[in-house]
Motif scaffolding. Structure first.
Motif, PDB file in Angstrom:
ATOM      1  N   ALA A 255      -9.657  -1.451   1.123  1.00  0.00           N
ATOM      2  CA  ALA A 255     -10.387  -2.405   0.287  1.00  0.00           C
ATOM      3  C   ALA A 255      -9.507  -2.963  -0.828  1.00  0.00           C
ATOM      4  N   HIS A 256      -8.544  -2.172  -1.270  1.00  0.00           N
ATOM      5  CA  HIS A 256      -7.636  -2.608  -2.340  1.00  0.00           C
ATOM      6  C   HIS A 256      -6.312  -3.143  -1.797  1.00  0.00           C
ATOM      7  N   GLY A 257      -6.161  -3.179  -0.476  1.00  0.00           N
ATOM      8  CA  GLY A 257      -4.918  -3.677   0.098  1.00  0.00           C
ATOM      9  C   GLY A 257      -3.745  -2.750  -0.114  1.00  0.00           C
ATOM     10  N   LEU A 258      -3.995  -1.437  -0.091  1.00  0.00           N
ATOM     11  CA  LEU A 258      -2.972  -0.431  -0.366  1.00  0.00           C
ATOM     12  C   LEU A 258      -2.915   0.596   0.759  1.00  0.00           C
ATOM     13  N   PRO A 259      -1.813   1.327   0.887  1.00  0.00           N
ATOM     14  CA  PRO A 259      -1.758   2.411   1.880  1.00  0.00           C
ATOM     15  C   PRO A 259      -2.641   3.573   1.459  1.00  0.00           C
ATOM     16  N   ASP A 260      -3.071   4.340   2.433  1.00  0.00           N
ATOM     17  CA  ASP A 260      -3.955   5.480   2.186  1.00  0.00           C
ATOM     18  C   ASP A 260      -3.270   6.537   1.328  1.00  0.00           C
ATOM     19  N   TYR A 261      -3.907   6.910   0.230  1.00  0.00           N
ATOM     20  CA  TYR A 261      -3.301   7.880  -0.678  1.00  0.00           C
ATOM     21  C   TYR A 261      -3.421   9.317  -0.180  1.00  0.00           C
ATOM     22  N   ASN A 262      -4.171   9.553   0.889  1.00  0.00           N
ATOM     23  CA  ASN A 262      -4.246  10.878   1.495  1.00  0.00           C
ATOM     24  C   ASN A 262      -3.263  11.057   2.642  1.00  0.00           C
ATOM     25  N   PRO A 275      -7.091  -1.742  11.301  1.00  0.00           N
ATOM     26  CA  PRO A 275      -6.448  -3.034  11.515  1.00  0.00           C
ATOM     27  C   PRO A 275      -4.920  -2.894  11.512  1.00  0.00           C
ATOM     28  N   VAL A 276      -4.257  -3.778  12.228  1.00  0.00           N
ATOM     29  CA  VAL A 276      -2.799  -3.709  12.351  1.00  0.00           C
ATOM     30  C   VAL A 276      -2.132  -3.782  10.979  1.00  0.00           C
ATOM     31  N   ARG A 277      -2.615  -4.678  10.116  1.00  0.00           N
ATOM     32  CA  ARG A 277      -1.977  -4.814   8.802  1.00  0.00           C
ATOM     33  C   ARG A 277      -2.091  -3.519   8.004  1.00  0.00           C
ATOM     34  N   GLN A 278      -3.215  -2.826   8.105  1.00  0.00           N
ATOM     35  CA  GLN A 278      -3.355  -1.564   7.383  1.00  0.00           C
ATOM     36  C   GLN A 278      -2.419  -0.506   7.952  1.00  0.00           C
ATOM     37  N   LEU A 279      -2.271  -0.491   9.252  1.00  0.00           N
ATOM     38  CA  LEU A 279      -1.333   0.438   9.878  1.00  0.00           C
ATOM     39  C   LEU A 279       0.087   0.193   9.369  1.00  0.00           C
ATOM     40  N   GLN A 280       0.439  -1.070   9.226  1.00  0.00           N
ATOM     41  CA  GLN A 280       1.775  -1.404   8.734  1.00  0.00           C
ATOM     42  C   GLN A 280       1.968  -0.937   7.296  1.00  0.00           C
ATOM     43  N   LEU A 281       0.939  -1.118   6.464  1.00  0.00           N
ATOM     44  CA  LEU A 281       1.016  -0.653   5.080  1.00  0.00           C
ATOM     45  C   LEU A 281       1.219   0.856   5.016  1.00  0.00           C
TER      46      LEU A 281
END
Length: 362
Positions: A255-262, A275-281
């Motif tokens: 939601a914030h356009g950031l990589p998962d902090y966990n 989503p692909v973009r989230q995987l890339q992040l």
């Protein structure tokens, strides 16, 4: 204060009248505390938080009033905003999660949107359960609050459709699933999860003649395998539904356009719905710590003196010797990398959930 998987949790106001039968307050001995009561001033609480040995400015994800009350209740909401504005005024950019099922008002969203630094996420708890013995306070109220919060444009805070607890036979009909997928369109992301069915909660169900959802209890949340598949299919066929995640931090980060902090990216089977973009992040932020780095990170934590790092792979670090989960979560957020207790293994494709409703591995 308590360190939980989604963040270091501040809970200096305790007591809730909403009486959800499955509430985690049962496990903390707080079920009978129904009137919100402040244990100290907000200024004192915030100071304790930022001086806590687990707190790291701009890094440690935070939660507020998520364990013993609802942050938007009358008598609680003023405390919430004082704490948020104090933290924000210090220039802190930490994630802060606000989990609610209560009434959000237009002036609340304006005040939230005025926060300039914190990464605020509102998670609106919705189950669709209509049995008032289990959930007296209608889920529809959270849905209305979520819509109101999400309508504001532009806004700095983010909204998550927090679909929980899903319980077979109670709120998993095709109609329930379709309604949830439709409601999710009003949020920046969605996450689904099951029921914490601990011994204290099971005892309450039995004592009050409530239909018991499972024959046994579990340490982890229960999401049977067939239920998960039905949830994923419902969202896949719902045009325009929010992006759905299995883990809270994944939805918040997205939601914030950031990589998962966990650091869930290491557990790649979790990512098959991302989503692909989230995987890339998340791939770009996936750094594997060494055993030495993990040991050095807890040198000032007396409770972690017994830490033993058994193995570190691309998926996760396997550790033992910690007294409870709190120092493990500290490490997990310090490195944005999965830290698993060898005594409670994460099995392939179960996604860190209870064994109930899953086939045992061969």
């Amino acid at each position: 204060m308590e360190y939980r998987k989604s963040g270091l949790s501040l809970n200096h106001v305790q007591g809730c009248p909403l009486d959800c039968a499955y509430c985690i307050r049962h496990t903390y001995g707080l079920w009978d505390s129904r009137k919100p009561t402040a244990l100290m001033s907000d200024a004192e609480a915030v100071e304790l938080l930022v001086r806590h040995r687990y707190f790291r400015p701009h890094t440690t994800p935070l939660q507020i009033f998520n364990r013993a009350t609802d942050p938007l209740l009358p008598g609680v909401k003023d405390h919430l905003f004082v704490c948020l504005e104090d933290l924000d005024g210090r220039g802190l950019t930490n994630h802060i999660l606000i989990i609610t099922r209560f009434i959000l008002k237009p002036e609340d969203r304006e005040r939230l949107n005025a926060l300039a630094n914190l990464k605020v996420t509102l998670l609106f708890t919705y189950s669709g359960i209509t049995d008032k013995r289990i959930e007296p306070f209608a889920s529809s109220i959270a849905a209305v609050s979520m819509k109101l919060a999400s309508e504001l444009r532009p806004r700095r805070y983010r909204t998550v459709f927090y679909w929980r607890p899903l319980v077979p036979g109670l709120n998993d009909s095709p109609e329930h699933l379709a309604t949830a997928a439709e409601l999710s369109k009003h949020a920046d992301a969605a996450v689904f999860t099951g029921l914490f069915y601990r011994g204290e909660i099971a005892d309450y169900y039995k004592a009050n003649g409530l239909p018991e959802p499972y024959e046994g209890t579990a340490r982890r949340k229960i999401v049977p395998e067939t239920l998960e598949q039905r949830v994923l299919e419902a969202f896949a066929h719902a045009e325009g539904s929010a992006v759905l995640f299995r883990k809270t931090s994944c939805a918040v980060a997205y939601a914030h356009g950031l990589p998962d902090y966990n650091g869930h990216y290491g557990i790649r089977e979790l990512c098959d719905i991302c989503p692909v973009r989230q995987l890339q992040l998340c791939a770009g932020a996936h750094n594997i710590p060494t055993a030495r780095q993990l040991q050095e990170a807890v040198v000032d934590l007396p409770e972690a003196a017994g830490l033993m790092v058994l193995d570190v792979t691309e998926r996760a670090a396997q550790v033992e010797g910690l007294p409870d989960e709190q120092p493990r979560y500290f490490l997990q957020h310090r490195f944005a990398f999965q830290i698993h207790d060898a005594g409670h293994p994460h099995l392939l494709n179960r996604h860190g959930r209870a064994e109930i409703g899953w086939e045992q591995p061969a």
